[in-house]
Design an enzyme around this catalytic site. Structure first.
Site, mmCIF file in Angstrom:
data_model
loop_
_atom_site.group_PDB
_atom_site.id
_atom_site.type_symbol
_atom_site.label_atom_id
_atom_site.label_comp_id
_atom_site.label_asym_id
_atom_site.label_seq_id
_atom_site.Cartn_x
_atom_site.Cartn_y
_atom_site.Cartn_z
ATOM 1 N N ASP A 127 1.250 -1.294 0.355
ATOM 2 C CA ASP A 127 0.046 -0.184 -0.172
ATOM 3 C C ASP A 127 1.090 1.241 -0.016
ATOM 4 O O ASP A 127 2.482 0.442 0.187
ATOM 5 C CB ASP A 127 -0.965 -0.085 1.055
ATOM 6 C CG ASP A 127 -2.160 1.769 1.395
ATOM 7 O OD1 ASP A 127 -2.038 1.713 -0.038
ATOM 8 O OD2 ASP A 127 -2.295 1.853 2.133
ATOM 9 N N SER A 128 0.390 2.479 -0.512
ATOM 10 C CA SER A 128 1.389 3.510 -0.312
ATOM 11 C C SER A 128 1.287 4.160 1.707
ATOM 12 O O SER A 128 2.207 4.935 1.286
ATOM 13 C CB SER A 128 0.579 5.116 -1.063
ATOM 14 O OG SER A 128 -1.061 5.200 0.214
ATOM 15 N N CYS A 140 -4.740 -1.388 -1.869
ATOM 16 C CA CYS A 140 -5.344 0.354 -1.913
ATOM 17 C C CYS A 140 -5.384 0.840 -3.121
ATOM 18 O O CYS A 140 -5.466 0.048 -4.865
ATOM 19 C CB CYS A 140 -3.300 0.564 -2.466
ATOM 20 S SG CYS A 140 -3.532 2.537 -2.730
ATOM 21 N N GLU A 197 -0.984 8.754 8.178
ATOM 22 C CA GLU A 197 -0.027 8.818 8.444
ATOM 23 C C GLU A 197 1.152 9.234 9.403
ATOM 24 O O GLU A 197 2.096 8.150 9.721
ATOM 25 C CB GLU A 197 0.449 8.654 6.995
ATOM 26 C CG GLU A 197 0.373 7.714 5.828
ATOM 27 C CD GLU A 197 0.633 6.450 5.891
ATOM 28 O OE1 GLU A 197 2.106 6.448 6.496
ATOM 29 O OE2 GLU A 197 0.163 5.166 5.367
ATOM 30 N N CYS A 226 -10.989 3.573 0.405
ATOM 31 C CA CYS A 226 -9.267 4.228 0.436
ATOM 32 C C CYS A 226 -9.039 2.995 1.864
ATOM 33 O O CYS A 226 -10.001 2.785 2.977
ATOM 34 C CB CYS A 226 -8.516 5.577 0.885
ATOM 35 S SG CYS A 226 -7.508 5.599 1.146
ATOM 36 N N HIS A 251 -6.686 2.672 3.668
ATOM 37 C CA HIS A 251 -7.063 3.550 5.129
ATOM 38 C C HIS A 251 -8.315 4.335 6.380
ATOM 39 O O HIS A 251 -7.787 4.061 6.836
ATOM 40 C CB HIS A 251 -6.434 5.169 4.392
ATOM 41 C CG HIS A 251 -4.510 5.111 5.078
ATOM 42 N ND1 HIS A 251 -4.230 4.781 3.359
ATOM 43 C CD2 HIS A 251 -3.566 5.774 5.581
ATOM 44 C CE1 HIS A 251 -2.752 4.803 3.257
ATOM 45 N NE2 HIS A 251 -2.025 5.051 4.570
HETATM 46 N N1 DGL Z 1 -4.367 2.658 0.890
HETATM 47 C C1 DGL Z 1 -4.665 3.920 -0.447
HETATM 48 C C2 DGL Z 1 -5.997 3.640 -0.741
HETATM 49 O O1 DGL Z 1 -6.404 2.896 -0.763
HETATM 50 C C3 DGL Z 1 -4.455 5.153 0.150
HETATM 51 C C4 DGL Z 1 -3.573 6.166 -1.508
HETATM 52 C C5 DGL Z 1 -2.910 7.017 -1.194
HETATM 53 O O2 DGL Z 1 -1.799 7.075 -1.033
HETATM 54 O O3 DGL Z 1 -3.527 8.589 -1.725
HETATM 55 O O4 DGL Z 1 -6.647 4.712 -1.964
#
Ligand code: DGL
Length: 264
Positions: free
Chosen positions: A13-14, A76, A154, A186, A188
């Site tokens: 993931d990011s 993600c 984050e 998302c 997150h």
């Molecule tokens: N967890 C990522 C998603 O599902 C976050 C994306 C981001 O870093 O902006 O989209």
């Protein structure tokens, strides 16, 4: 011959959000070893161009392939909607992606109005446009970019005042429009469920795709004869390229084997 089913599942993931998917995987597939990669240094992906998202997704994929992962979960929505097509056509490892669950929401809504909170990258993607075009025409979809939410998570500021006021500013207009379902687009955002419930006074269904991703992973592993059915001391490794404390806090109570900070 190498027994591939013993190899780990790779998840990226990011940042720390994909751990919400990891938790579903671990529940449904307790015999699987996992390697999780949080590319927090480059978060948020949601504001980046498609080219940048594809480039970062390639980097993450190659990292996990080098770790011998038998399957990769793109945990993600932003990376899935922008890069999974490229990944699938360039690597032979199976990929599982995650997309906003607007279809299930469209089947549940009584008010015929659903809200979706996701990143700009997801909402502007071709894949999302295609998926939402398949929804019944009489259903109103209220899209909202969750600007700033990923950044706060984050930074480990899930329970902050800033988070509450951002969420209020996104949700109140949706409530005014009479949504009865909110799609979390998302990975997150499942960490915001308590805050969302408070703001919406438990009046709407909150829908996310985490469980469905775990079920799909099981299905594909089964189909490819890659399921690990052997009970053993499972190894769950987490890598991040940023602040290790944020990842550690989000994994509070989880039985992991290693959390390591990498230059990546
Ligand atoms: N967890 C990522 C998603 O599902 C976050 C994306 C981001 O870093 O902006 O989209």
């Amino acid at each position: 011959m190498i027994n591939k089913s013993n190899q780990p599942i790779g998840i990226f993931d990011s940042g720390v959000g994909g751990t919400s998917i990891w938790k579903e995987i671990q529940q449904l597939l307790p015999n699987e070893d996992t390697i999780y990669l949080a590319d927090s240094l480059h978060a948020p992906y949601g504001q980046k161009s498609k080219e940048e998202i594809v480039h970062l997704s390639i980097k993450n994929t190659e990292f996990l392939i080098n770790k011998q992962c038998k399957l990769i979960i793109v945990a993600c929505n932003t990376a899935t909607t922008n890069a999974i097509k490229y990944l699938r056509s360039n690597y032979s490892v199976p990929f599982i992606g995650i997309e906003p669950a607007i279809k299930p929401a469209s089947l549940q809504t009584k008010t015929r109005t659903i809200g979706i909170l996701a990143t700009k990258g997801t909402l502007n993607s071709e894949l999302f446009e295609k998926t939402s075009s398949l929804i019944d025409n009489d259903i109103k979809i209220i899209e909202r970019i969750g600007e700033g939410l990923v950044e706060l998570i984050e930074q480990g500021r899930v329970d902050s005042k800033e988070m509450t006021s951002l969420l209020e500013s996104y949700l109140h207009p949706m409530l005014k429009e009479n949504i009865d379902c909110l799609v979390l687009g998302c990975t997150h955002y499942p960490y915001l469920i308590n805050a969302i419930k408070k703001i919406t006074k438990n009046s709407i269904n909150i829908i996310d795709s985490g469980e469905a991703v775990a079920r799909q992973t099981k299905r594909i592993l089964n189909q490819k004869k890659l399921l690990n059915n052997i009970k053993h001391n499972v190894s769950n490794i987490f890598y991040t390229n940023k602040d290790i404390t944020v990842l550690k806090n989000i994994l509070d109570g989880v039985n992991y084997s290693l959390i390591e900070k990498l230059d990546f």
